[in-house]
Design a protein around this motif. Structure first.
Motif, short mmCIF file in Angstrom:
data_model
loop_
_atom_site.label_atom_id
_atom_site.label_comp_id
_atom_site.label_asym_id
_atom_site.label_seq_id
_atom_site.Cartn_x
_atom_site.Cartn_y
_atom_site.Cartn_z
N GLU A 45 64.60 49.45 -12.31
CA GLU A 45 64.00 48.67 -11.24
C GLU A 45 62.29 48.47 -11.35
N LEU A 46 61.70 49.58 -11.84
CA LEU A 46 60.28 49.87 -11.66
C LEU A 46 59.86 48.79 -12.86
N SER A 60 66.74 49.18 -4.70
CA SER A 60 65.59 48.49 -4.35
C SER A 60 64.72 49.06 -3.36
N HIS A 91 56.17 47.29 -14.15
CA HIS A 91 55.46 48.42 -14.60
C HIS A 91 55.93 48.90 -16.21
N GLU A 112 57.75 53.98 -5.42
CA GLU A 112 56.54 53.27 -5.88
C GLU A 112 55.37 53.50 -5.11
N ARG A 141 61.60 46.21 -14.01
CA ARG A 141 61.80 45.02 -13.30
C ARG A 141 60.59 44.43 -12.76
N ARG A 142 60.03 45.49 -11.99
CA ARG A 142 58.73 44.99 -11.25
C ARG A 142 57.48 44.95 -11.98
N ARG A 189 51.27 46.71 -2.92
CA ARG A 189 51.92 47.24 -4.37
C ARG A 189 50.95 47.37 -5.30
N TRP A 235 62.78 45.46 3.53
CA TRP A 235 61.62 46.05 2.92
C TRP A 235 60.48 46.45 3.84
N THR A 240 63.54 52.32 -4.77
CA THR A 240 62.26 52.28 -5.48
C THR A 240 61.06 51.94 -4.73
N ASP A 241 61.27 51.18 -3.54
CA ASP A 241 59.80 50.97 -2.71
C ASP A 241 59.31 52.29 -2.46
#
Lengths: 296, 415
Positions: free
Chosen positions: B27-28, B389, B33, B396, B30-31, A80, A99, B392-393
């Motif tokens: 969500e981004l 989620s 960014h 991202e 939260r990760r 990531r 995932w 968003t993967d």
């Protein structure tokens, strides 16, 4: 070229074989290759001596990163953060749904046709990004395919973006060609949905206040003598014709699928027969040899 | 990463594309960014009236709102006149009229993008049909910041992708995020390179959709416990197929007196006319616009969701129904046919065909166990593939691929 490979461990024999094969290939190409594992391996293969690292700090910058994936492991999260280089994910297909690191990869490698299908169908990865590697036993083909993929990926740039589409001023963008890249079933559904060309919801209206209703009534009545006896029946006949054609195309499609299935069956029967014949010939030959020995 | 999202409206404004960008931004953030959003102050796309404040932090996202020019009669006239002439002639001189009439026009936003764009790693434009995407694109391009666009193109409605400047944005962006694989195929048919298109989609937070007891949910929305309930959920515009749902219901209701149709969603001029003609229809319940808890109750109360819309970019309501275990019926359009697996988690009907709709509804009425099986299948699909989620993967990952590709291009290794 600097290549970093990341893997959960070397316990799985299959994953381990892939890693060794890939590292050997990269070393022979004079690439600087390193293997990163979350923990030191217990009994590493001799080919990997001096190449295994367990990073406590960020990874060394590389031109290529190859992440082996068969389930989550600590080093995988670093995918990531890879905003430079070229990222490969070798998906071994054993992980539960959830995932998917392949979404972060420039190129996804798989070892089975089924996994490729699943990644494209269920997860929506485009076919251009998912590559099926040859079997490990076919060493030359495996090495050639991987080498070519790496060379292509590190130089891959998308076509330059332009500010105007070449056909921007040409008339009428046709709706997506039903025979384009969509599957035949989807295409046929699309054709079926477009068979009815009538504008059934259309009603003559006028937004003018007060006289709007009158104008709409006049327009309706002025055109009705043409529409009702001539235009509407003609268009309805066209709709009926379209539907007949679609039904016919569906029959053809079904027949095609049936024939494809039969061809597949014939292929498998042919290969079984060929194998039987070879076996029979060998048995026959060994029988003849024995007879010759007896005579001798 | 430092990311700028540009969108016509942002929650509390309601809408599918607003929800998409808000879920993604949060969500981004939260990760880890840094996500900034530039949007209008409007809640209402009919008028673009300035109703919200200039700045707020919403769940970790910096939301900057800019004054927009209010859409009055003159702008509507420009839009209608421009669109009418443009579709007839395809002459570029009518494009400015569509652009100005479409809105929302926020000169302050354009200026802010111009001055601040270099602070971001990339700029993501949301919903091609609205003007901020066009001027956001021009500003970002002039500052050479990578641009990603989610067009939400309705393949059946050319107005959502086919105007000259919209196609220039599609062609000029570094990457395009399509909602469905059908939309991706469609964009490739328009001439875009497949390497620059990724199928993303829309997702939801399953925890926001708890499964409730149908009896309790039906009490909440005023439906009998032993009824078979159809739910229409969406804006009751002509292309959404509300008339078809009503028509199919009228065909089936006389033979199935326990059949009910509940309609949830804001009305339109079209639906008002339709409802005026069908006043007092037994078994029909129009709930109008409702708060989220009532919407959730309606979803839990129904036996099947019905949205035979002929113009959907994705159809997030299908996900909402599935996540509470309900089967769905949608129209066999290009986008929806890649979301619903016909016969597995719902049915696809021929667009505009009431008889087809009636046939599938009868099928579910005769076999409620089938409806339950389909609902369960749909729920499992949402949990595996269509959560915020998971989406968003994909986004991202796309951001990172765009940055890497740009780096490869600039690094000099590539000619």
């Amino acid at each position: 070229m600097r290549i970093s490979m990341l893997a959960p461990n070397l316990q799985s024999a299959m994953i381990s074989r892939h890693i060794v094969a890939q590292m050997n290939l990269f070393r022979q190409r004079d690439d600087q290759v390193r293997l990163y594992l979350p923990a030191p391996p217990v009994d590493p293969p001799v080919e990997l001596a001096g190449l295994v690292f367990t990073p406590t700090e960020p990874l060394t910058p590389s031109e290529v990163y190859v992440f082996h994936y068969a389930g989550d492991y600590p080093l995988l999260a670093s995918i990531r953060e890879r905003d430079q280089g070229t990222v490969f994910v070798h998906d071994h297909g054993a992980a539960p749904k959830g995932w998917l690191p392949a979404h972060y990869a420039d190129v996804c490698l798989v070892s089975s046709r089924e996994r490729r299908q699943e990644l494209m169908g269920f997860y929506g990865l485009p076919p251009e990004r998912v590559h099926l590697l040859p079997e490990l036993d076919q060493e030359a083909a495996y090495r050639a395919a991987l080498s070519e993929l790496v060379d292509q990926a590190v130089t891959d740039v998308w076509p330059p973006s332009v500010h105007r589409m070449k056909d921007v001023s040409t008339p009428a963008l046709a709706p997506a060609s039903p025979w384009g890249k969509t599957s035949p079933a989807t295409s046929l559904s699309l054709v079926r949905s477009q068979a009815d060309v009538m504008l059934r919801d259309y009603t003559v209206r006028s937004r003018l206040p007060l006289v709007g209703g009158l104008i709409a009534w006049v327009r309706r009545n002025v055109t009705s003598h043409l529409r009702e006896p001539y235009l509407d029946p003609t268009l309805e006949r066209q709709v009926a014709f379209n539907r007949t054609v679609v039904a016919w195309m569906e029959q053809v499609q079904a027949r095609l699928e049936e024939l494809e299935a039969q061809i597949g069956l014939l292929h498998s029967q042919a290969s079984v027969t060929a194998a039987d014949e070879t076996e029979e010939r060998q048995v026959h030959r060994s029988g003849s040899d024995e007879q010759v020995d007896d005579v001798g | 990463m430092r990311v700028l999202h540009i969108t016509h409206q942002y929650p509390p404004a309601i809408g599918g594309s607003e929800k998409y960008i808000a879920d993604l931004s949060e969500e981004l953030a939260r990760r880890g960014h840094q996500v900034d959003v530039f949007t209008s102050r409007s809640l209402d796309y009919h008028t673009w009236r300035n109703e919200l404040g200039p700045y707020e932090v919403r769940n970790g996202v910096n939301v900057y709102r800019f004054q927009s020019i209010q859409r009055r009669a003159l702008y509507w006239w420009m839009l209608r006149f421009g669109a009418r002439r443009y579709w007839r002639t395809r002459a570029r001189r009518y494009e400015p009229l569509i652009f100005l009439g479409g809105g929302p026009l926020c000169p302050g936003m354009f200026w802010r993008i111009l001055t601040r764009a270099p602070r971001y790693d990339l700029i993501h434009l949301n919903c091609l049909v609205y003007a901020p995407v066009a001027y956001g694109f021009v500003a970002a391009r002039s500052r050479k910041v990578p641009v990603i666009v989610t067009p939400h193109a309705h393949t059946e409605q050319e107005v959502t992708y086919g105007i000259g400047y919209q196609r220039a944005v599609l062609q000029g962006s570094d990457h395009v995020l399509a909602d469905t694989s059908a939309e991706r195929d469609f964009l490739m048919d328009l001439g875009l390179d497949g390497r620059r298109i990724t199928t993303g989609g829309t997702g939801l937070y399953p925890e926001n959709y708890p499964v409730q007891s149908p009896a309790q949910a039906r009490r909440q929305v005023g439906l009998p416990e032993d009824a078979f309930v159809l739910l229409f959920l969406g804006r009751k515009a002509d292309y959404k197929g509300f008339d078809l749902a009503l028509e199919a219901f009228k065909v089936l209701q006389p033979d199935h007196p326990f059949l009910y149709l509940a309609a949830v969603g804001p009305g339109t001029e079209f639906s008002e006319r339709l409802l005026a003609r069908n006043r007092g229809l037994p078994g029909f319940l129009d709930l109008g616009s409702v708060p989220d808890d009532v919407k959730l109750a309606a979803l839990n109360a129904c036996d099947c969701l019905l949205l035979p819309s002929s113009g959907e970019a994705f159809g997030i309501v299908f996900l909402e129904a599935w996540v509470v275990g309900k089967p769905v019926i949608g129209a066999r359009t290009l986008a929806v046919s890649t979301v619903i697996d016909h016969g597995q988690d719902g049915f696809l009907t021929i667009p505009g065909d009431v008889n087809d709709l009636v046939a599938y509804l009868s099928c579910l009425l005769k076999d409620p166990a089938l409806a339950r099986r389909m609902g369960a299948q749909g729920r499992s699909k949402v949990l595996d593939r269509y959560t915020v989620s998971r989406i968003t993967d994909i986004v991202e990952g796309t951001y990172l691929r765009v940055l890497r590709e740009r780096h490869r291009r600039q690094s000099g290794r590539v000619a």
